[in-house]
Design an enzyme around this catalytic site. Structure first.
Site, mmCIF file in Angstrom:
data_model
loop_
_atom_site.group_PDB
_atom_site.id
_atom_site.type_symbol
_atom_site.label_atom_id
_atom_site.label_comp_id
_atom_site.label_asym_id
_atom_site.label_seq_id
_atom_site.Cartn_x
_atom_site.Cartn_y
_atom_site.Cartn_z
ATOM 1 N N GLY A 1 -7.109 -15.828 2.943
ATOM 2 C CA GLY A 1 -7.032 -16.931 3.426
ATOM 3 C C GLY A 1 -6.679 -18.146 2.331
ATOM 4 O O GLY A 1 -6.937 -19.254 2.619
ATOM 5 N N CYS B 1 -8.080 0.220 5.260
ATOM 6 C CA CYS B 1 -6.789 -0.383 6.314
ATOM 7 C C CYS B 1 -7.562 -0.025 7.795
ATOM 8 O O CYS B 1 -7.739 0.955 8.196
ATOM 9 C CB CYS B 1 -5.638 0.577 5.959
ATOM 10 N N GLY C 1 0.721 -0.577 9.649
ATOM 11 C CA GLY C 1 0.405 1.044 9.703
ATOM 12 C C GLY C 1 0.901 1.524 8.318
ATOM 13 O O GLY C 1 1.539 2.823 8.308
ATOM 14 N N THR D 1 -1.278 -14.077 3.080
ATOM 15 C CA THR D 1 -0.535 -14.548 4.076
ATOM 16 C C THR D 1 0.291 -15.915 3.803
ATOM 17 O O THR D 1 1.388 -16.107 4.453
ATOM 18 C CB THR D 1 -1.547 -14.847 5.297
ATOM 19 N N GLY E 1 0.868 -1.163 0.130
ATOM 20 C CA GLY E 1 -0.023 -0.026 -0.007
ATOM 21 C C GLY E 1 0.826 1.400 -0.162
ATOM 22 O O GLY E 1 1.589 1.318 0.851
HETATM 23 C C1 SIN Z 1 -1.277 -2.044 7.267
HETATM 24 O O1 SIN Z 1 -0.013 -1.550 6.492
HETATM 25 O O2 SIN Z 1 -1.326 -1.782 8.152
HETATM 26 C C2 SIN Z 1 -2.117 -3.007 6.400
HETATM 27 C C3 SIN Z 1 -2.975 -2.379 5.453
HETATM 28 C C4 SIN Z 1 -4.135 -2.929 5.000
HETATM 29 O O3 SIN Z 1 -4.568 -3.816 6.161
HETATM 30 O O4 SIN Z 1 -4.926 -2.177 4.426
#
Ligand code: SIN
Length: 345
Positions: free
Chosen positions: A285, A170, A113, A307, A87
């Protein structure tokens, strides 16, 4: 530090970037990480997502594959249908303080984050590298305001990405983030601004499962002009150390992903597919061909593997082959024929 963090020497434990496997050690650490045998299939694996043609339906999910550099040491990224990049935000972000990742039964919780180098650095340093491979390059963006989404869409469209995935879901940042994905009017506003700046590049809106009715948000994004939808992002969760009584993650809560969320993803893809007439990138998943097939039968045109890549860098290749095998077993001419094929009772 967990066994997996030790095995991959995960920089996450030291507050570094999202865990990525270190090739040599990953290769010798277990049979799961051995390169899958090359297979050939008669079935046509190509799919189209919002007008973007991909040689197969398997994409890697944003935040689990960086910009492909580390995984590119295992195999040519051209084996994938596409990559949803980590992201991006308008400006570079360091992300949240550690610990940012915690294991759960059948999954992980993350609160990274949105650590990323910023959209300009992506365009200058990462996009040219990705362009050396034949796969759809999908830029994932998050903004604190609708205007920020617009500026990023303008830059990415000019730079020539194939698709823009607009993250309105997010769970791990205060400004923007989940708020845009839980309120239909805000989802519509961000989608409209993104569309207005994306030029000819299709806009795919990434939906959150952390809502009462995901079809409301899907409809809002569709009515505002989205070209595709991707779902699901992570489910908000929490773990607590019962001895210290502290949450395991420094931000207290995080997003749950991994095999545990697959049935939720399948249900939500099925609901959204019935509610709106837009192509769907299904995720949540997926770690084998049958998982991907479930999402396609529920209505997805393509699937993202996330994941599973942390434990097995070859997971996307295995999913691709498993899906093709299953389609051949069922006598299909094209893998795309699975899309929407569920026979509900
Ligand atoms: C993150 O970078 O915290 C994850 C981004 C997301 O879950 O959208």
């Amino acid at each position: 530090m967990s066994e997996r963090e030790k095995r991959f020497d995960c920089p996450e434990a030291a507050g570094g970037p999202v865990c990525t496997p270190e090739p040599e050690r990953a290769r010798i650490s277990g049979s799961e990480t051995v390169r899958p045998e090359k297979k050939s299939f008669a079935v046509d694996q190509s799919v189209t997502l919002a007008g973007v043609c991909m040689k197969n339906p398997v994409v890697v999910a944003s935040g689990t594959f960086g910009f492909g550099r580390e995984y590119g040491q295992f195999y040519d990224l051209s084996e994938l249908g596409g990559i949803c990049c980590k992201g991006l935000t308008l400006h570079r972000r360091e992300g949240n303080p550690p610990p940012r990742i915690a294991e759960t039964p059948m999954g992980i919780l993350n609160s990274v984050g949105l650590q990323n180098p910023g959209v300009d650095a992506f365009i200058e340093h990462e996009l040219p590298e990705l362009r050396k491979h034949e796969l759809a390059v999908i830029a994932n963006i998050s903004g604190s305001t609708p205007e920020e989404y617009g500026v990023m869409c303008g830059k990415l469209s000019a730079a020539g990405v194939d698709l823009i995935e607009v993250n309105i879901s997010c769970p791990n940042v205060k400004a923007g983030g989940l708020a845009y994905g839980t309120r239909p009017e805000l989802a519509a506003e961000v989608t409209a601004v993104a569309k207005a700046h994306a030029g000819t590049v299709p806009v795919m809106v990434k939906l959150s499962p952390n809502v009462t009715d995901i079809t409301e948000i899907a409809r809002a994004a569709a009515d505002a002009g989205a070209d595709a939808l991707s779902l699901i992002n992570t489910l908000r969760g929490m773990r607590i150390d019962v001895r210290t009584r502290r949450p395991i993650l420094r931000m207290n809560t995080g997003g749950l992903s991994g095999p545990a969320v697959l049935p939720v993803a399948v249900r939500m893809v099925w609901e959204v597919h019935q509610a709106v007439d837009l192509p769907i990138l299904g995720m949540g998943g997926v770690s084998k061909g049958e998982d991907a097939a479930q999402l396609m039968l529920a209505g997805a045109s393509a699937v993202a593997v996330g994941t599973a890549c942390f434990a097995d860098p070859y997971a996307p290749v295995r999913v691709r082959d498993g899906l093709a095998e299953l389609a051949e077993e069922q006598g299909l001419a094209r893998v795309a024929q699975l899309t929407g094929g569920v026979l509900p009772w």
